[in-house]
Each structure stands twice: as C-alpha cells, then as structure tokens.
Design a protein around this motif. Structure first.
Motif, mmCIF file in Angstrom:
data_model
loop_
_atom_site.group_PDB
_atom_site.id
_atom_site.type_symbol
_atom_site.label_atom_id
_atom_site.label_comp_id
_atom_site.label_asym_id
_atom_site.label_seq_id
_atom_site.Cartn_x
_atom_site.Cartn_y
_atom_site.Cartn_z
ATOM 1 N N ALA A 159 0.865 -1.184 0.000
ATOM 2 C CA ALA A 159 0.000 0.000 0.000
ATOM 3 C C ALA A 159 0.898 1.230 0.000
ATOM 4 O O ALA A 159 1.387 1.658 1.050
ATOM 5 C CB ALA A 159 -0.917 -0.017 1.215
ATOM 6 N N GLU A 160 1.152 1.780 -1.187
ATOM 7 C CA GLU A 160 2.073 2.900 -1.344
ATOM 8 C C GLU A 160 1.447 3.987 -2.209
ATOM 9 O O GLU A 160 0.497 3.742 -2.955
ATOM 10 C CB GLU A 160 3.382 2.432 -2.013
ATOM 11 C CG GLU A 160 4.083 1.271 -1.326
ATOM 12 C CD GLU A 160 4.830 1.661 -0.072
ATOM 13 O OE1 GLU A 160 4.658 2.806 0.412
ATOM 14 O OE2 GLU A 160 5.603 0.832 0.436
ATOM 15 N N LYS A 161 1.991 5.188 -2.112
ATOM 16 C CA LYS A 161 1.641 6.262 -3.045
ATOM 17 C C LYS A 161 2.704 6.246 -4.144
ATOM 18 O O LYS A 161 3.889 6.454 -3.895
ATOM 19 C CB LYS A 161 1.639 7.611 -2.332
ATOM 20 C CG LYS A 161 1.475 8.836 -3.249
ATOM 21 C CD LYS A 161 0.091 8.946 -3.850
ATOM 22 C CE LYS A 161 -0.043 10.263 -4.634
ATOM 23 N NZ LYS A 161 -0.063 11.454 -3.751
ATOM 24 N N GLU A 202 4.241 15.832 -2.384
ATOM 25 C CA GLU A 202 3.050 15.039 -2.712
ATOM 26 C C GLU A 202 2.938 13.749 -1.901
ATOM 27 O O GLU A 202 2.132 12.884 -2.211
ATOM 28 C CB GLU A 202 3.073 14.721 -4.217
ATOM 29 C CG GLU A 202 2.903 15.966 -5.080
ATOM 30 C CD GLU A 202 3.282 15.751 -6.540
ATOM 31 O OE1 GLU A 202 3.655 14.613 -6.904
ATOM 32 O OE2 GLU A 202 3.226 16.723 -7.319
ATOM 33 N N ASN A 203 3.756 13.634 -0.835
ATOM 34 C CA ASN A 203 3.688 12.479 0.060
ATOM 35 C C ASN A 203 3.794 11.169 -0.723
ATOM 36 O O ASN A 203 2.985 10.262 -0.581
ATOM 37 C CB ASN A 203 2.389 12.524 0.884
ATOM 38 C CG ASN A 203 2.413 11.563 2.049
ATOM 39 O OD1 ASN A 203 1.414 10.905 2.330
ATOM 40 N ND2 ASN A 203 3.530 11.450 2.735
ATOM 41 N N GLY A 228 14.669 9.612 0.553
ATOM 42 C CA GLY A 228 13.810 8.600 1.163
ATOM 43 C C GLY A 228 12.798 7.949 0.258
ATOM 44 O O GLY A 228 11.934 7.204 0.734
ATOM 45 N N HIS A 229 12.866 8.191 -1.050
ATOM 46 C CA HIS A 229 11.928 7.568 -1.986
ATOM 47 C C HIS A 229 12.559 6.341 -2.647
ATOM 48 O O HIS A 229 13.780 6.222 -2.724
ATOM 49 C CB HIS A 229 11.528 8.562 -3.082
ATOM 50 C CG HIS A 229 10.902 9.817 -2.569
ATOM 51 N ND1 HIS A 229 11.646 10.915 -2.177
ATOM 52 C CD2 HIS A 229 9.598 10.149 -2.362
ATOM 53 C CE1 HIS A 229 10.829 11.877 -1.765
ATOM 54 N NE2 HIS A 229 9.584 11.440 -1.868
ATOM 55 N N LEU A 230 11.723 5.455 -3.134
ATOM 56 C CA LEU A 230 12.166 4.357 -4.001
ATOM 57 C C LEU A 230 11.925 4.817 -5.429
ATOM 58 O O LEU A 230 10.771 5.050 -5.828
ATOM 59 C CB LEU A 230 11.392 3.076 -3.698
ATOM 60 C CG LEU A 230 11.683 1.866 -4.608
ATOM 61 C CD1 LEU A 230 13.166 1.534 -4.632
ATOM 62 C CD2 LEU A 230 10.852 0.662 -4.173
#
Length: 355
Positions: A159-161, A202-203, A228-230
C-alpha cells in the motif's frame, strides 16, 4: 478527408496488431512496414505511401494542442488509442521535409516478471523502502515493459503512493493496494525535473521516471532517492558500468564528486536487457543484473566503474547476473542461436568461452 486518413491508420494498426507486430512504420516512399520479432516486414499488399498520405495521416491523429506543439518543435511524442484494445506510443517527425510516423504497440495487460521471462531476482528491488533502480538497454528492448512489471508488483503487494512521470504515459495501471498517479509530460507537467521536485510535496513513496534525458532530470532523480523515496528510471546505456559513467559525465567537473557520492549512497541496482529473437519465434530477454553490494558502492565512490563487470561476473551468490552468462544460458537451453548471442554480446570471445 481527415477522417479518411484516420481510418487508413486505424486499419493499418489493426492489421499490424493482428500480425503480432511491435511497431508500425509509415514513411514517404515506402510500403507501410511492421516490425515483427525485430524484423521489418513491408505490407506489400498496400500501395507505397506518398507524401500527401503520410502527412494527412500524421496530422489526422493530432489534436489542436498537439498540432501547435508539432508546428513549434517539428517532432512530437504522444499516446494514440484506437480502442480499448490498441494503445500506441507514437512519434511524428520529418525526414527531408516529408512526414514520417512510428507507432509502438503497448500491450493491453501488464505482464508479470515470470511471464516476461525475467530473472526472479528482480523482485528484490520491489521490496525495499528507498533507493535508486535503473533499467537500461538499447531502444526498443523492453525497458518500459520491465519498469511496468516492477511497479505493478509493488502495486499488488504494498500500500504505497506511486507517481509515474512519462512522455507519454504508456502502460495504464489499475490501482490495487496502492494509489497510482500517472503524469504525462506537456499534459500534466512541463518537465521531468519539475515533476520530480514536486513529488517532495506530494507524500510519495515510489516514483517512476520514464526516461532520464538531461542533467536536471538525473539530478532530481538521484535527489529523490536520497530523500527517502524508491525511484525507478530508464536510460539508454548498454550495461551497469556505462550507466554510472553516463550519469556522472553528464555533470560538469566541479559537480561530479557530489553526484558520485550520491550514486554510491542511493543506487540499489541496475538492470540491463536485450530482447533476442527466439529459435521458435518471438523474443526472449537476456539480462544483466547488478545489485548494490558494499563492494559495488566502493567502486562507484572510487570511480573504478570498469571493475563493476568483474564484480557482476563473480556476484552470482547474491543474485548478480552478467549479460554473457544470461546469453550463454539461453543458448544452452536452445532458446536462441549462438549467432544471435554473439550479435548481442558486448564480449563475444568471453561468451564463446562460457558456452
């Protein structure tokens, strides 16, 4: 008249799709031509295309906004949909003043890693929380399809944005566990790097960049992974070592130290692939996989990128795969011929030794 030209294009697209084509080429002075299993096959039952027909067909599928952009830039990429079954990435350009159009068929369904014949180790990249994964290879060798498979696996399992930034949007994702926003260049955003920097507000958890084309996009992509993003992205390079060099060399000398450190800290893996004609028909991928071990990160930090090939060759215990080993395995399994393997190998003599 425009409707007649659009009807001609739609009929050609249906025919090309029925023949299992990956691309349809329309160019003045040639028969309509379909690429099937990497081979160009002219549709000789149709007349040779004249200048008026190709121009009419090209302009007939552009809306008013796209026409303005075409007139301004003289080339354009966009998505063209015939119906719910046929969707294409489309490019219109000029050749000696004549119009030409290329359609790349986008499969209706996003296939899984297994269905694509890709190594299962690629799934490891969908299970990490942050990092930078680059899918590379020549044009037309399945980079977008592999990226779609990886993103869809995350969509089905986490469950990801997720935000994708593409030119144009290719595969259409059906949200399952994740929220997926797909942004198209010129329609939803003015540039890759602006859209990337916007994701910081945009979280977002996972970002896919359709193509890293310039220094600004590369910088924003690496920064997104660092914060911190993939991040998944594609690049037109041949292997892992060349990919690192290409990214670093895009920056001026005074900035290269910084980008080297950023890459060493953020890179999670590089996947390089080729689609090889199979003996039995169709295409099958040969894949190089680099996984960012401490040794890999140190080589990047020390800018000893040519030694990455040796690390990949000897990194089978952690899931790394060299392109030659992948090609040799396909030859031994009688999936592809030795001639095809040598054609796509970056080191044919080593390949022959492996086989």
């Amino acid at each position: 008249m425009n409707n007649d030209y659009k009807k001609q294009i739609d009929e050609l697209l249906i025919l090309a799709a029925q023949q299992g084509g990956s691309d349809l080429h329309l160019s003045t002075g040639y028969y309509p031509t379909v690429r099937i299993d990497s081979r160009l096959v002219p549709l000789t039952d149709h007349p040779v295309l004249d200048k008026q027909s190709v121009e009419g067909m090209a302009l007939g599928i552009l809306n008013d906004v796209q026409k303005e952009r075409w007139l301004r830039e003289k080339e354009i990429d966009f998505a063209y949909e015939l119906n719910e079954k046929i969707r294409c990435r489309t490019n219109i350009y000029l050749t000696r003043g004549n119009y030409a159009v290329v359609f790349r068929f986008i499969p209706e369904r996003i296939m899984t890693i297994e269905e694509l014949g890709l190594p299962a180790v690629l799934k490891v990249f969908t299970k990490i929380s942050q990092g930078f994964v680059v899918v590379v290879g020549p044009n037309g060798h399945g980079k977008s399809t592999t990226l779609a498979a990886l993103i869809d696996l995350i969509n089905r399992e986490r469950a990801e944005k997720i935000v994708t930034i593409e030119d144009p949007v290719e595969y259409i994702f059906t949200p399952e566990k994740s929220i997926i926003d797909q942004r198209e260049l010129y329609f939803d955003t003015l540039s890759f790097d602006k859209a990337l920097r916007s994701t910081f507000r945009e979280n977002v958890d996972v970002i896919m960049v359709g193509e890293m084309r310039d220094r600004e996009t590369m910088s924003a992509t690496v920064t997104a992974a660092e914060t911190g993003h993939l991040v998944f992205a594609s690049l037109h390079t041949n292997n892992a070592a060349q990919t690192i060099e290409r990214i670093v060399d895009t920056f001026p000398a005074e900035q290269q130290g910084q980008i080297i450190n950023q890459l060493a800290n953020t890179i999670s893996g590089i996947v390089s692939q080729r689609l090889i004609p199979r003996i039995k028909g169709g295409l099958i991928p040969a894949v190089e996989v680099m996984i960012a071990t401490p040794a890999v990160r140190n080589l990047i930090r020390e800018r000893k990128t040519q030694q990455l090939n040796l690390v990949i060759d000897t990194g089978g215990d952690v899931g790394m795969i060299s392109l030659n080993k992948s090609l040799a395995d396909l030859v031994r399994r009688r999936e592809i011929s030795l001639e095809q393997a040598e054609f796509y190998s970056l080191n044919p003599s080593e390949l022959r030794t492996l086989i």
